[in-house]
Design a protein around this motif. Structure first.
Motif, PDB file in Angstrom:
ATOM      1  N   GLY A 307      -8.429 -39.609  78.684  1.00 28.56           N
ATOM      2  CA  GLY A 307      -9.110 -40.811  78.330  1.00 28.56           C
ATOM      3  C   GLY A 307      -9.729 -41.477  79.807  1.00 28.56           C
ATOM      4  O   GLY A 307     -10.884 -41.853  80.124  1.00 28.56           O
ATOM      5  N   LEU A 308     -10.085 -41.038  80.310  1.00 24.97           N
ATOM      6  CA  LEU A 308     -10.598 -41.067  81.755  1.00 24.97           C
ATOM      7  C   LEU A 308     -11.589 -40.984  82.537  1.00 24.97           C
ATOM      8  O   LEU A 308     -12.474 -41.798  83.092  1.00 24.97           O
ATOM      9  CB  LEU A 308     -10.037 -40.430  83.362  1.00 24.97           C
ATOM     10  N   VAL A 309     -12.183 -40.059  81.518  1.00 26.13           N
ATOM     11  CA  VAL A 309     -14.027 -39.775  81.322  1.00 26.13           C
ATOM     12  C   VAL A 309     -14.686 -39.255  79.887  1.00 26.13           C
ATOM     13  O   VAL A 309     -13.991 -39.316  78.591  1.00 26.13           O
ATOM     14  CB  VAL A 309     -14.440 -38.938  81.898  1.00 26.13           C
ATOM     15  N   ASP A 310     -15.641 -39.732  79.579  1.00 25.36           N
ATOM     16  CA  ASP A 310     -16.089 -39.667  78.485  1.00 25.36           C
ATOM     17  C   ASP A 310     -16.955 -38.343  77.560  1.00 25.36           C
ATOM     18  O   ASP A 310     -16.978 -38.178  76.302  1.00 25.36           O
ATOM     19  CB  ASP A 310     -17.586 -41.444  78.134  1.00 25.36           C
ATOM     20  N   SER A 311     -16.637 -37.781  78.910  1.00 27.84           N
ATOM     21  CA  SER A 311     -17.434 -36.727  78.371  1.00 27.84           C
ATOM     22  C   SER A 311     -17.075 -35.209  78.966  1.00 27.84           C
ATOM     23  O   SER A 311     -15.981 -35.697  80.452  1.00 27.84           O
ATOM     24  CB  SER A 311     -19.078 -36.353  77.989  1.00 27.84           C
TER      25      SER A 311
END
Length: 326
Positions: A307-311
């Motif tokens: 959950g630290l980056v969207d992609s």
């Protein structure tokens, strides 16, 4: 420092290691999750039937009460709503509850110096692992802090004894351990006191070197039925190995949503596993290292799954499964 080779890691340091193939073990978790859901539905139907019967009788049976009453959290309000289990993303403040558990085949005796030293070693490993995780999160401009030190905060440490055998490669005893947590750990009170957003429960078992079952994590990423997320840390195994800090970090990343990269599973394709093997990946979700220093890589793919980056470019390129945070 000596790094464990890929084959040795797969055999010895896996999150759910035993003689069973990894794909089969993942399916075993899924089967158990489905069984848990069926049992929950059956229990609900039974409760409804009893309610109807009680309407037609003057006899009233008082429900069994837990040892204490869980208070509603009226203090700290977290950004995380608990939708993805007790541990959401690698963000905010995470509370770690240590439960030193004896069972049918293992035991703790804290009058014994060796047991005391082993217990202290788990605290040292938590310190190293959480510091490393915080550092990885910071590289994505995210704060991830941990409250775990039961020497400073004694209410984060529990001791218990189970009559059953909990040294197993799957989650057969999930309901038993979940029930212990619900009836003995004052989670809401602790979250409020320490202003925690996430909670991870560690069950520590004093296994000896003859043990062939390695540490594993069970939680939301295995099944939506598993919202209480905990780690069974089997400390010693396979003649000479003691779970190092990198294993602690690896298992905690599972609780936040990361997937193993050394075998095909629901999110990871065999093609990507083969790629990691060919490249000699040092990703912490593919391999771990012995010793007190964690020298593994925390990749963008790991950041995506916790959950630290969207992609993630890797996820798109290799057509991997979506993050639970999406």
């Amino acid at each position: 420092m000596r790094k464990i080779g890929v084959i040795l890691v797969i055999a010895l340091m896996a999150c759910v290691a035993c003689a069973m193939p990894k794909e089969d073990r993942f399916e075993k978790f899924r089967e158990i999750a489905e069984r848990v859901e069926r049992e929950r539905e059956a229990e609900s139907e039974h409760t409804q039937e009893e309610a109807v019967q009680n309407e037609n009788t003057d006899v009233k049976t008082e429900a069994e009460k837990p040892e204490w009453k869980e208070e509603v959290n009226t203090g700290y309000v977290s950004f995380y709503d608990g939708e993805l289990g007790t541990a959401g993303s690698l963000k905010g403040n995470t509370l770690i509850v240590s439960i030193f558990a004896s069972d049918r085949s293992t035991s703790w005796n804290f009058q014994n110096r060796e047991c005391q030293d082993t217990r202290d070693e788990t605290l040292k490993n938590l310190s190293i692992a959480t510091e490393w995780l915080s550092k990885q999160a910071s590289q994505y401009q995210t704060s991830a802090t941990f409250v775990y030190d039961w020497k400073v905060n004694p209410d984060l440490k529990y001791e218990t004894t189970f009559q059953e055998n909990l040294i197993t490669p799957g989650g057969e005893m999930y309901n038993l351990q979940k029930s212990y947590i619900e009836n003995h750990v004052r989670t809401s009170e602790l979250k409020n006191k320490y202003q925690a957003d996430n909670v991870i429960y560690f069950f520590f078992f004093n296994t000896d070197y003859k043990n062939q079952v390695n540490p594993w994590t069970i939680g939301y990423s295995v099944s939506k039925s598993y919202k209480t997320e905990f780690i069974n840390m089997y400390i010693k195994f396979d003649e000479s190995y003691i779970a190092p800090p990198s294993t602690y970090a690896h298992e905690m990343l599972h609780a936040f949503g990361a997937h193993d990269l050394y075998y095909k599973n629901e999110a990871i394709s065999q093609a990507y596993v083969d790629y990691c093997t060919k490249q000699g990946s040092n990703d912490i979700m593919y391999t771990v290292v012995m010793g007190d220093e964690i020298t593994n890589e925390f990749t963008e793919l790991d950041a995506y799954y916790v959950g630290l980056v969207d992609s993630s470019d890797e996820a798109v390129k290799w057509k991997l499964g979506k993050s639970e945070h999406k």
